[in-house]
Design a protein around this motif. Structure first.
Motif, short mmCIF file in Angstrom:
data_model
loop_
_atom_site.label_atom_id
_atom_site.label_comp_id
_atom_site.label_asym_id
_atom_site.label_seq_id
_atom_site.Cartn_x
_atom_site.Cartn_y
_atom_site.Cartn_z
N VAL A 1 1.86 -0.09 -7.39
CA VAL A 1 2.41 -1.42 -7.13
C VAL A 1 1.98 -1.95 -5.76
O VAL A 1 1.41 -3.05 -5.67
N PRO A 2 2.20 -1.23 -4.65
CA PRO A 2 1.70 -1.76 -3.37
C PRO A 2 0.19 -1.86 -3.31
O PRO A 2 -0.35 -2.76 -2.65
N MET A 3 -0.50 -0.96 -3.99
CA MET A 3 -1.96 -1.01 -4.00
C MET A 3 -2.45 -2.29 -4.66
O MET A 3 -3.37 -2.96 -4.14
N VAL A 4 -1.86 -2.66 -5.77
CA VAL A 4 -2.25 -3.90 -6.46
C VAL A 4 -1.94 -5.11 -5.58
O VAL A 4 -2.74 -6.07 -5.51
N ILE B 1 -1.84 -5.24 -2.25
CA ILE B 1 -2.79 -5.30 -1.13
C ILE B 1 -4.17 -5.76 -1.61
O ILE B 1 -4.78 -6.66 -1.01
N ASP B 2 -4.65 -5.17 -2.69
CA ASP B 2 -5.98 -5.54 -3.19
C ASP B 2 -6.02 -6.98 -3.68
O ASP B 2 -7.01 -7.69 -3.47
N SER B 3 -4.96 -7.41 -4.33
CA SER B 3 -4.91 -8.80 -4.80
C SER B 3 -4.92 -9.77 -3.63
O SER B 3 -5.49 -10.86 -3.71
N HIS B 4 -4.29 -9.37 -2.53
CA HIS B 4 -4.29 -10.22 -1.33
C HIS B 4 -5.71 -10.37 -0.78
O HIS B 4 -6.13 -11.48 -0.42
N TYR B 5 -6.46 -9.28 -0.74
CA TYR B 5 -7.81 -9.34 -0.16
C TYR B 5 -8.83 -9.96 -1.10
O TYR B 5 -9.80 -10.57 -0.64
N PHE B 6 -8.64 -9.82 -2.40
CA PHE B 6 -9.60 -10.39 -3.35
C PHE B 6 -9.22 -11.79 -3.81
O PHE B 6 -10.04 -12.48 -4.41
N GLY B 7 -8.00 -12.20 -3.56
CA GLY B 7 -7.59 -13.54 -3.93
C GLY B 7 -7.24 -13.72 -5.39
O GLY B 7 -7.10 -14.85 -5.86
N ARG B 8 -7.10 -12.64 -6.12
CA ARG B 8 -6.68 -12.68 -7.52
C ARG B 8 -6.09 -11.33 -7.89
O ARG B 8 -6.20 -10.36 -7.12
N LEU B 9 -5.44 -11.25 -9.05
CA LEU B 9 -4.85 -10.00 -9.48
C LEU B 9 -5.95 -8.96 -9.72
O LEU B 9 -6.87 -9.18 -10.51
N VAL B 10 -5.86 -7.84 -9.02
CA VAL B 10 -6.88 -6.80 -9.11
C VAL B 10 -6.22 -5.43 -9.25
O VAL B 10 -5.32 -5.09 -8.48
N ARG C 1 -13.86 -1.85 -5.90
CA ARG C 1 -13.37 -0.98 -4.83
C ARG C 1 -12.02 -1.48 -4.32
O ARG C 1 -11.67 -2.64 -4.47
N SER C 2 -11.30 -0.57 -3.68
CA SER C 2 -9.95 -0.89 -3.20
C SER C 2 -9.92 -1.03 -1.68
O SER C 2 -10.36 -0.13 -0.96
N TYR C 3 -9.38 -2.14 -1.20
CA TYR C 3 -9.18 -2.30 0.23
C TYR C 3 -8.01 -1.46 0.72
O TYR C 3 -7.91 -1.19 1.93
N THR C 4 -7.14 -1.04 -0.16
CA THR C 4 -6.04 -0.17 0.25
C THR C 4 -6.58 1.14 0.79
O THR C 4 -6.12 1.64 1.82
N PHE D 1 8.29 15.42 -16.08
CA PHE D 1 6.91 14.92 -16.01
C PHE D 1 6.89 13.41 -16.12
O PHE D 1 6.23 12.72 -15.33
N ALA D 2 7.60 12.86 -17.09
CA ALA D 2 7.62 11.41 -17.29
C ALA D 2 8.25 10.71 -16.09
O ALA D 2 7.76 9.65 -15.64
N LYS D 3 9.32 11.29 -15.57
CA LYS D 3 10.01 10.69 -14.43
C LYS D 3 9.09 10.58 -13.23
O LYS D 3 8.99 9.52 -12.59
N TRP D 4 8.36 11.67 -12.92
CA TRP D 4 7.52 11.66 -11.73
C TRP D 4 6.23 10.89 -11.94
O TRP D 4 5.64 10.37 -10.98
N CYS D 5 5.78 10.77 -13.16
CA CYS D 5 4.66 9.87 -13.44
C CYS D 5 5.05 8.43 -13.16
O CYS D 5 4.28 7.65 -12.57
N LEU D 6 6.27 8.06 -13.58
CA LEU D 6 6.76 6.71 -13.35
C LEU D 6 6.97 6.46 -11.86
O LEU D 6 6.57 5.40 -11.34
N ILE D 7 7.60 7.42 -11.17
CA ILE D 7 7.81 7.27 -9.72
C ILE D 7 6.48 7.12 -9.00
O ILE D 7 6.33 6.27 -8.11
N SER D 8 5.51 7.92 -9.38
CA SER D 8 4.19 7.88 -8.74
C SER D 8 3.52 6.53 -8.96
O SER D 8 2.94 5.95 -8.03
N ALA D 9 3.57 6.04 -10.21
CA ALA D 9 2.91 4.77 -10.52
C ALA D 9 3.53 3.62 -9.73
O ALA D 9 2.82 2.79 -9.16
N VAL D 10 4.86 3.61 -9.67
CA VAL D 10 5.55 2.53 -8.96
C VAL D 10 5.29 2.63 -7.46
O VAL D 10 4.99 1.63 -6.79
N THR D 11 5.36 3.84 -6.93
CA THR D 11 5.22 4.04 -5.48
C THR D 11 3.81 3.76 -4.99
O THR D 11 3.62 3.22 -3.89
N ILE D 12 2.82 4.11 -5.78
CA ILE D 12 1.41 4.01 -5.34
C ILE D 12 0.74 2.75 -5.87
O ILE D 12 0.15 1.97 -5.11
#
Length: 604
Positions: free
Chosen positions: A259-262, A264-273, A107-110, A246-257
């Motif tokens: 990256v910060p999600m990983v 935040i979750d890695s901070h709460y779980f104490g490892r890369l998640v 589960r995601s703490y984000t 399509f490719a441009k906005w897929c990349l923008i979406s992945a980076v925008t969403i």
């Protein structure tokens, strides 16, 4: 000089051609505001009336706020996987499931923080009562859902026409399925919000927003929601030939969403998640997957869809074939290329049902993401019936709505009455758990229990109906589990250490094996909440009959589904439901060892 003049002339011609192309593209966009489903048989017919933006929002928001106050928590996953971690982040106390163990990190703490932060602001500035924080978060969900539904409705009016739009809006407001899902604190409900946005953006030809909201649904909500975006991807990449966009906005979406999600979750779980990837790995690539938690036949979703949408669900299933039949029988005007083909517009719903109906493990919430699409497809069928009926009545010289509006109105009224019957019936039958904890809060205030004294409220077989720690009278009150016939794994409290989310809890497994360390002895319970069922077993005795050990403080009728009429337990019919359905007492008990003076003593 002649060639130069000719070149200039050609250049001017190309500029004029480009201007003409841009002008036609702008005109195509304006043409989308014309209703396809209200194609005119006679020139000069005005567009049918539809509720305005403000009116639609008021209707939707009123219905969703009612859900925020009265909707039940029908899934223990909502309590223990979302409300409890939220309570922990806000107050430092709550239950943890194995999915939140850093060992598994499914589960995601984000996702939790998106809801916890507004709750923290509200509790800090306005109200410290935790029950009110619970309902504030629900009202926030109601507002979010209403806004998404409004955008979806406006997109439908542009893509499918005024008639389909207003039918869809009317059904959305009253549908039992929308009442249940709109304020549920679940990723599947969040995915439903994003479905409303992505489909609305698709119908508005806002492809960037459609791609971005699909990505939000996939990464932050539920990774399987990506399936709903497949038709959008097909439209953008194959039909529109806009692969780079399509490719441009897929990349923008992945980076925008992501990256910060990983982070935040890695901070709460104490490892890369990467939580979405972990969910996919567990559900798809493990030997057992989610099937440990029960399997259902393929008819489960058919029955569930009918209960939540009655005849509209049946209409939704036949929407595409019935539309094609209508198109074959009567000469409907050909759709402009500015519109989507009907098969593509409705394909997300069929694709989702096709995928999930084949999975052995089935739950009601798995269909939440396509609930609005079910309503839309049902509205398309109603609209097709109107067109077919108008043709059979040979009213070709008049608009098809002139003689068939009564049919749509009758369908909307009928399905709305059945839906309200379902909503009222479910609340009357199963609201007891929330009422019981409210009663416990009232009792705690009247008895003036000391705030520093630990108090244990115990549950046995009713563990899965616990509405969350937001309903406990204070932070010194603890929910405890006693033995029951349930032999799976129960959640356990988070560690009270400051880094509780980082610690791997003991006695956790991903096989749903019973962990006996969760149980406390009955003697440690100050209060007990139980369903007084006539069926007994050594691990589930009738505690209310043990008068020497327990005092009955409060009871609320709770429907016994097994002993009740199948139809009348599903839909409320005044007088008949009470006569044909059986009820047991949902009871609040107090241990005689902790007996205090109370006006509730002896109350039955």
């Amino acid at each position: 000089m002649a060639p130069t003049a000719r070149n200039r002339s050609n250049a001017y011609s190309r500029k004029e051609l480009q201007k003409e192309i841009l002008k036609r593209q702008a005109n195509n966009k304006e043409l989308r505001q014309e209703s396809y489903s209200s194609e005119k048989h006679v020139i000069g017919i005005v567009e049918p009336w539809t509720p305005g933006t403000y009116t639609a929002l008021k209707a939707l928001l009123s219905a969703r706020l009612c859900a925020a106050i009265w909707a039940l928590i029908s899934d223990c996953d909502e309590t223990y996987n979302y409300w409890e971690p939220t309570h922990y982040l806000l107050y430092g106390k709550g239950f943890q499931t194995w999915e939140y163990s850093p060992e598994y990190a499914l589960r995601s703490y984000t996702y939790i923080l998106i809801h916890a932060v507004p709750g923290w602001i509200y509790s800090s500035l306005l109200q410290s009562n935790r029950m009110l924080v619970f309902f504030f978060i629900r009202c926030m969900l109601a507002l979010s859902c209403s806004g998404c539904e409004l955008y979806f409705y406006r997109g439908i009016c542009k893509e499918f026409g005024a008639n389909v739009g207003r039918i869809t809006l009317s059904i959305l407001v009253f549908a039992a399925g929308m009442f249940i899902s709109s304020t549920a604190y679940l990723p599947s409900s969040f995915a439903m919000y994003m479905t409303l946005m992505s489909m609305g953006a698709w119908y508005h030809q806002s492809y960037e927003l459609a791609i971005f909201t699909t990505a939000i649904s996939t990464f932050l909500g539920w990774p399987f929601a990506a399936a709903i975006g497949i038709p959008i991807a097909y439209d953008v990449v194959v039909r529109k030939q806009q692969f780079m966009k399509f490719a441009k906005w897929c990349l923008i979406s992945a980076v925008t969403i992501l990256v910060p999600m990983v982070q935040i979750d890695s901070h709460y779980f104490g490892r890369l998640v990467i939580a979405p990837m972990n969910i996919i790995v567990y559900n798809v690539f493990t030997s057992h997957g989610p099937d440990l938690y029960g399997t259902e036949p393929w008819t489960f979703y058919i029955m569930n869809g009918f209960l939540n949408f009655n005849i509209i669900f049946i209409a939704a299933l036949i929407a595409l074939p019935f539309y094609l039949f209508t198109y074959y029988i009567i000469p409907l005007p050909k759709k402009s290329s500015a519109y989507l083909p009907m098969w593509l517009s409705l394909s997300p719903m069929y694709l989702w049902i096709g995928i999930f109906i084949m999975q052995p493990h089935k739950e009601e919430r798995f269909l939440f993401p396509i609930y609005p699409l079910i309503v839309l497809a049902g509205a398309v069928t109603v609209d097709s019936c109107q067109k077919l009926g108008s043709s059979l009545l040979q009213t070709k010289q008049q608009h098809y709505l002139n003689h068939t509006s009564w049919f749509a109105l009758a369908i909307v009224i009928f399905t709305s009455v059945i839906s309200v019957s379902r909503i009222v019936g479910q609340y009357r039958a199963y609201h007891a758990p929330i009422e019981m904890f409210m009663e416990l809060n009232r009792l705690a205030v009247e008895q003036n229990f000391p705030p520093d004294r630990p108090m244990n409220v115990c549950v046995g077989k009713e563990w899965y109906r616990f509405p969350s720690s937001f309903f406990l009278p204070g932070l010194n009150w603890n929910l405890q589990f006693i033995e029951s016939e349930f032999r799976g794994q129960l959640p356990k409290p988070y560690s009270q250490l400051p880094n509780g989310t980082l610690l791997i809890p003991e006695n956790m497994n991903d096989m749903n094996l019973e962990e006996t360390s969760r149980y406390v002895p009955l003697s440690s319970c100050h209060f007990l909440i139980e369903l007084d069922s006539p069926l007994e077993s050594p691990r589930e005795p009738r505690y209310s009959k043990q008068s020497s050990e327990w005092i009955v403080l409060h009871t609320v009728p709770f429907m016994d589904a097994v002993r009740s009429h199948r139809l009348l337990r599903a839909f409320y019919v005044p007088f008949l439901t009470e006569q044909q359905c059986q009820y047991s007492n949902y009871t609040l008990l107090q241990s005689t060892k902790w007996k205090t003076k109370s006006r509730y003593h002896g109350r039955l």
